[in-house]
Design an enzyme around this catalytic site. Structure first.
Site, mmCIF file in Angstrom:
data_model
loop_
_atom_site.group_PDB
_atom_site.id
_atom_site.type_symbol
_atom_site.label_atom_id
_atom_site.label_comp_id
_atom_site.label_asym_id
_atom_site.label_seq_id
_atom_site.Cartn_x
_atom_site.Cartn_y
_atom_site.Cartn_z
ATOM 1 N N ARG A 1 -2.728 -10.422 -0.108
ATOM 2 C CA ARG A 1 -2.829 -8.973 -0.132
ATOM 3 C C ARG A 1 -1.638 -8.418 -0.903
ATOM 4 O O ARG A 1 -0.499 -8.861 -0.744
ATOM 5 C CB ARG A 1 -2.849 -8.392 1.296
ATOM 6 C CG ARG A 1 -4.161 -8.634 2.048
ATOM 7 C CD ARG A 1 -5.313 -7.866 1.393
ATOM 8 N NE ARG A 1 -6.575 -8.002 2.126
ATOM 9 C CZ ARG A 1 -7.497 -8.913 1.857
ATOM 10 N NH1 ARG A 1 -7.280 -9.807 0.890
ATOM 11 N NH2 ARG A 1 -8.617 -8.960 2.543
ATOM 12 N N ASP B 1 -3.231 -12.326 -7.825
ATOM 13 C CA ASP B 1 -4.642 -11.976 -7.821
ATOM 14 C C ASP B 1 -4.860 -10.670 -7.063
ATOM 15 O O ASP B 1 -6.000 -10.229 -6.912
ATOM 16 C CB ASP B 1 -5.457 -13.105 -7.168
ATOM 17 C CG ASP B 1 -6.958 -12.902 -7.299
ATOM 18 O OD1 ASP B 1 -7.410 -12.595 -8.420
ATOM 19 O OD2 ASP B 1 -7.676 -13.049 -6.286
ATOM 20 N N GLU C 1 -4.105 -1.789 -5.750
ATOM 21 C CA GLU C 1 -5.265 -2.252 -6.521
ATOM 22 C C GLU C 1 -6.505 -1.403 -6.306
ATOM 23 O O GLU C 1 -7.403 -1.386 -7.158
ATOM 24 C CB GLU C 1 -5.582 -3.707 -6.172
ATOM 25 C CG GLU C 1 -6.105 -3.934 -4.771
ATOM 26 C CD GLU C 1 -6.464 -5.396 -4.535
ATOM 27 O OE1 GLU C 1 -7.635 -5.670 -4.243
ATOM 28 O OE2 GLU C 1 -5.578 -6.255 -4.655
ATOM 29 N N HIS D 1 -8.396 -9.815 -8.311
ATOM 30 C CA HIS D 1 -8.896 -10.128 -6.973
ATOM 31 C C HIS D 1 -10.200 -10.925 -7.067
ATOM 32 O O HIS D 1 -11.232 -10.554 -6.511
ATOM 33 C CB HIS D 1 -9.119 -8.846 -6.159
ATOM 34 C CG HIS D 1 -9.020 -9.067 -4.671
ATOM 35 N ND1 HIS D 1 -8.316 -8.251 -3.846
ATOM 36 C CD2 HIS D 1 -9.550 -10.030 -3.870
ATOM 37 C CE1 HIS D 1 -8.403 -8.678 -2.596
ATOM 38 N NE2 HIS D 1 -9.149 -9.771 -2.597
#
Length: 321
Positions: free
Chosen positions: A242, A266, A271, A303
């Site tokens: 996260r 990622d 985000e 992600h």
């Protein structure tokens, strides 16, 4: 046959295909009908759940107290997260309202392979080599990497993904793997050659640090300026969990000062404003993310660690939070 209507927020084409196929293959005394909604769940879109008994949400949908109150008012009794993390749901408010919340704790453990791939990408500089060759540049200058074998890899978090990451790195690559977790799984860790240490010790001795923990109020900005200061000079940092586990401004400072040698991400703490959308024709408004992307030793993906055919077509087992 009774019918359960589910408002499916943040839907993408791969969600629609996989969930339609999945429902068709399930033998059940209950009929499930999905209403696929492209918008994310928020105070502005909560009304779309009217006449639905349940909602299905993803990582960037918002289920805070206000949204939950709105869901309760339109008759929603159940929230299903199609992910392992649940930091976007106010669980206390949900319990108060009598809304059941379920997640998928065993969701995509093979995302560990993506994490290992990201480690390889940044320490062997695949992304830089790819861009060079496309421009006809075959020089090796600036592409010097290092081996995982005998390097110390620190795992923060040893759930299913963290343990599998450790197994691959220890058993497959010969790394010295250490880990920190407030709730250690000592039996499995020992089986995979993973040694538990304190967080301070992990930060001080790791050549590579990989994050594999959920986001909670207690560990927001787990990686901050102070903790980066405790790390080895030239550490490699990878985050596939996260975004808000890392204070991005502190990360940028560490990169500028050379404390951090390379980063693989990622996820990103903000985000929800940019990921899962095509912004290629727009000017990026997030100055912090734009600065982060500008570093040639930073590799960022959107992600996607979970995104495999196998994950999209599997039948998940939901577990109440």
């Amino acid at each position: 046959m009774p019918t359960i209507r589910v408002a499916f927020y943040s839907s993408k084409h791969y969600d629609v295909d996989s969930f339609n196929d999945g429902v068709a293959s399930i033998q059940s005394d209950v009929k499930i009908e999905f209403t696929y909604l492209e918008p994310r769940l928020s105070t502005k879109t909560v009304a779309l759940a009217k006449d639905h008994e349940a909602v299905c949400i993803f990582v960037n949908d918002n289920a805070d107290a206000e949204v939950l109150q709105g869901l309760k008012e339109v008759g929603v009794k159940f929230i299903a997260l199609r992910c392992a993390g649940f930091n976007n749901v106010d669980l206390k408010k949900a319990e108060e309202l009598g809304i059941v919340v379920a997640r998928v704790p065993a969701y995509s453990p093979d995302a560990a392979i993506f994490a290992v791939g990201m480690i390889l990408a940044v320490i062997r500089k695949y992304h830089k080599a790819y861009n060079r060759v496309r421009e006809g540049n075959f020089l090796l200058d600036g592409l010097l990497g290092f081996n995982i074998k005998q390097s110390t890899v620190g795992l923060i978090g040893t759930g299913k993904i963290g343990l599998l990451t450790g197994k691959i790195l220890s058993c497959g690559f010969g790394a010295n793997v250490v880990a920190y977790d407030p709730y250690p799984n000592k039996e499995m860790a020992e089986k995979f050659g993973i040694k538990y240490v304190g967080l301070d010790e992990l930060l001080a001795q790791s050549d590579i640090i990989s994050l594999h923990c959920p986001l909670t109020p207690e560990n927001k900005y787990l990686i901050n300026e102070n903790r980066i200061g405790q790390m080895k000079q030239g550490v490699v940092l990878v985050n596939t969990s996260r975004g808000a586990l890392i204070d991005t401004k502190a990360l940028i400072k560490g990169l500028k000062e050379g404390k951090i040698k390379a980063v693989g991400m990622d996820v990103y703490e903000k985000e929800s404003e940019v990921f899962f959308e095509d912004g290629s024709e727009k000017v990026m408004q997030d100055d912090v993310l734009a600065r982060l992307i500008s570093f040639n030793n930073v590799f960022i993906s959107g992600h996607q660690a979970f995104l495999t055919t196998e994950v999209c077509t599997m039948r998940y087992t939901l577990t109440n939070c």
